[in-house]
Scaffold this motif. Structure first.
Motif, PDB file in Angstrom:
ATOM      1  N   GLY A  71      -3.057  -9.128   0.040  1.00 32.02           N
ATOM      2  CA  GLY A  71      -4.307  -8.359  -0.135  1.00 32.02           C
ATOM      3  C   GLY A  71      -5.068  -8.534   1.045  1.00 32.02           C
ATOM      4  N   GLY A  72      -6.070  -7.560   0.900  1.00 28.57           N
ATOM      5  CA  GLY A  72      -6.985  -7.440   2.139  1.00 28.57           C
ATOM      6  C   GLY A  72      -7.854  -6.225   1.924  1.00 28.57           C
ATOM      7  N   PRO A  73      -8.825  -5.828   2.951  1.00 30.89           N
ATOM      8  CA  PRO A  73      -9.530  -4.475   2.823  1.00 30.89           C
ATOM      9  C   PRO A  73      -8.692  -3.457   2.703  1.00 30.89           C
ATOM     10  CG  PRO A  73      -9.607  -5.482   4.882  1.00 30.89           C
ATOM     11  CD  PRO A  73      -8.774  -6.377   4.300  1.00 30.89           C
ATOM     12  N   PRO A  74      -9.118  -2.235   2.072  1.00 33.72           N
ATOM     13  CA  PRO A  74      -8.395  -1.060   2.036  1.00 33.72           C
ATOM     14  C   PRO A  74      -7.962  -0.626   3.349  1.00 33.72           C
ATOM     15  CG  PRO A  74     -10.262  -0.833   0.569  1.00 33.72           C
ATOM     16  CD  PRO A  74     -10.336  -2.047   1.099  1.00 33.72           C
ATOM     17  N   GLY A  75      -6.929  -0.452   3.608  1.00 31.10           N
ATOM     18  CA  GLY A  75      -6.332   0.113   4.934  1.00 31.10           C
ATOM     19  C   GLY A  75      -5.735  -0.887   5.706  1.00 31.10           C
ATOM     20  N   PHE A  76      -5.609  -2.328   5.185  1.00 26.30           N
ATOM     21  CA  PHE A  76      -5.208  -3.286   5.972  1.00 26.30           C
ATOM     22  C   PHE A  76      -3.719  -3.119   6.356  1.00 26.30           C
ATOM     23  CE2 PHE A  76      -3.918  -4.870   2.183  1.00 26.30           C
ATOM     24  CZ  PHE A  76      -2.831  -5.967   2.450  1.00 26.30           C
ATOM     25  N   LEU A  77      -3.064  -2.476   5.515  1.00 23.66           N
ATOM     26  CA  LEU A  77      -1.759  -2.254   5.613  1.00 23.66           C
ATOM     27  C   LEU A  77      -1.606  -0.726   6.286  1.00 23.66           C
ATOM     28  CD1 LEU A  77       1.450  -2.832   5.177  1.00 23.66           C
ATOM     29  CD2 LEU A  77       1.249  -1.804   2.963  1.00 23.66           C
ATOM     30  N   HIS A  78      -0.899  -0.453   7.209  1.00 18.40           N
ATOM     31  CA  HIS A  78      -1.020   0.792   7.688  1.00 18.40           C
ATOM     32  C   HIS A  78      -0.039   1.172   8.817  1.00 18.40           C
ATOM     33  CE1 HIS A  78      -3.757  -1.441  10.712  1.00 18.40           C
ATOM     34  NE2 HIS A  78      -3.233  -0.610  11.827  1.00 18.40           N
ATOM     35  N   SER A  79       0.302   2.526   9.053  1.00 25.13           N
ATOM     36  CA  SER A  79       1.282   3.221   9.641  1.00 25.13           C
ATOM     37  C   SER A  79       0.787   2.708  11.405  1.00 25.13           C
ATOM     38  CB  SER A  79       1.164   4.546   9.377  1.00 25.13           C
ATOM     39  OG  SER A  79       2.143   5.123  10.722  1.00 25.13           O
ATOM     40  N   ILE A  80       1.874   2.335  11.932  1.00 26.24           N
ATOM     41  CA  ILE A  80       1.582   2.080  13.191  1.00 26.24           C
ATOM     42  C   ILE A  80       2.814   3.131  14.227  1.00 26.24           C
ATOM     43  CG2 ILE A  80       0.343  -0.099  13.528  1.00 26.24           C
ATOM     44  CD1 ILE A  80       3.052  -1.724  13.513  1.00 26.24           C
ATOM     45  N   GLY A  81       3.493   4.033  13.296  1.00 25.84           N
ATOM     46  CA  GLY A  81       4.196   4.781  14.111  1.00 25.84           C
ATOM     47  C   GLY A  81       5.642   4.579  14.234  1.00 25.84           C
ATOM     48  N   ASP A  82       6.393   5.676  14.402  1.00 25.06           N
ATOM     49  CA  ASP A  82       7.789   5.686  14.422  1.00 25.06           C
ATOM     50  C   ASP A  82       8.335   4.953  13.041  1.00 25.06           C
ATOM     51  OD1 ASP A  82       7.771   6.732  16.896  1.00 25.06           O
ATOM     52  OD2 ASP A  82       7.556   4.788  17.852  1.00 25.06           O
ATOM     53  N   ASN A  83       8.091   5.551  11.861  1.00 29.96           N
ATOM     54  CA  ASN A  83       8.416   4.769  10.614  1.00 29.96           C
ATOM     55  C   ASN A  83       8.350   3.334  10.618  1.00 29.96           C
ATOM     56  OD1 ASN A  83       9.277   6.954   8.766  1.00 29.96           O
ATOM     57  ND2 ASN A  83      11.063   5.341   8.418  1.00 29.96           N
ATOM     58  N   ARG A  84       7.157   2.888  11.227  1.00 29.75           N
ATOM     59  CA  ARG A  84       6.774   1.472  11.207  1.00 29.75           C
ATOM     60  C   ARG A  84       5.583   1.247  10.687  1.00 29.75           C
ATOM     61  NH1 ARG A  84       7.763  -0.982  16.986  1.00 29.75           N
ATOM     62  NH2 ARG A  84       9.878  -0.702  16.063  1.00 29.75           N
ATOM     63  N   ILE A  85       5.422   0.166   9.805  1.00 30.33           N
ATOM     64  CA  ILE A  85       3.927  -0.107   9.081  1.00 30.33           C
ATOM     65  C   ILE A  85       3.770  -1.467   9.524  1.00 30.33           C
ATOM     66  CG2 ILE A  85       4.194   1.666   7.388  1.00 30.33           C
ATOM     67  CD1 ILE A  85       4.862  -0.779   5.437  1.00 30.33           C
ATOM     68  N   GLY A  86       2.595  -2.049   9.445  1.00 27.11           N
ATOM     69  CA  GLY A  86       2.202  -3.684   9.631  1.00 27.11           C
ATOM     70  C   GLY A  86       0.975  -3.938   9.096  1.00 27.11           C
ATOM     71  N   PHE A  87       0.860  -5.161   8.914  1.00 28.55           N
ATOM     72  CA  PHE A  87      -0.570  -5.721   8.322  1.00 28.55           C
ATOM     73  C   PHE A  87      -0.769  -7.164   9.045  1.00 28.55           C
ATOM     74  CE2 PHE A  87       3.147  -7.301   5.396  1.00 28.55           C
ATOM     75  CZ  PHE A  87       2.725  -8.387   5.205  1.00 28.55           C
TER      76      PHE A  87
END
Length: 202
Positions: A71-87
């Motif tokens: 868990g985290g604030p809305p948007g803490f999991l997000h796209s970082i390009g090239d079919n890649r996400i991160g948190f």
């Protein structure tokens, strides 16, 4: 690296069970229509970045599945390009089960839920943890009090949207506040009007 969720997850045994249940033909058509790869579109990215929590499954060195809530604030999991996400991995109970599991097997599965709208997105991919500044920087949440220890970066292999069946709507305090705000404003207006009428009587 991207494939498709169905092509990756459907194995011979699941296909055999589908055949026995009479659903194989339908899923075979879905597989045939799935295309060459599951690429995150604006729709998936918007859904991902609106979440304030999700569930991530990994596998231990002994083969046991482990599911962790993040868990985290809305948007803490997000796209970082090239079919890649991160948190950002915020400091927690320091068991390090997910981090340890990924060191042995980098495959993960994520469940992202939207309970009010009865939607869910399943993601599968290869994950790694990192404390490198270049990985951490785009994932920091400057206005969130929790301390980030590392970044988790996930290369998405496939994803699947599920139907709303059996998803019970659940609402946060913020959801309820937004829904009731017009009613509370109308109530305040009516109370003020009643007070004015009472004054006129006197």
């Amino acid at each position: 690296m991207a494939q498709t969720f169905l092509h990756t997850m459907f194995g011979p045994r699941s296909r055999a069970l589908q055949e026995a249940a009479g659903s194989r033909a339908s899923y075979a058509r879905m597989e045939a229509d799935a295309g060459a790869a599951d690429i995150l579109t604006a729709r998936e990215i918007a859904f991902i970045e609106a979440r304030d929590s999700f569930y991530m499954a990994s596998v231990s060195e002994d083969g046991w599945p482990y599911v962790q809530h993040r868990g985290g604030p809305p948007g803490f999991l997000h796209s970082i390009g090239d079919n890649r996400i991160g948190f950002a991995d915020f400091t927690g109970n320091r068991q390090y089960l997910s981090a340890a599991n990924l060191a042995a097997d980098d495959r993960v599965a994520l469940f992202l839920m939207d309970y009010p709208n009865r939607r869910r997105l399943k993601l599968i991919g290869h994950a790694r943890s990192s404390d490198a500044p270049e990985d951490m920087a785009p994932l920091l949440a400057p206005h969130y009090a929790a301390v980030p220890e590392r970044a988790f970066v996930i290369d998405i292999v496939g994803f699947d949207w599920n139907c709303p069946q059996h998803i019970t709507p659940r609402f946060t305090e913020a959801d309820i506040a937004r829904a009731t705000q017009p009613l509370l404003q109308e109530l305040a207006r009516l109370r003020a009007r009643v007070a004015e009428l009472e004054e006129l009587k006197t």
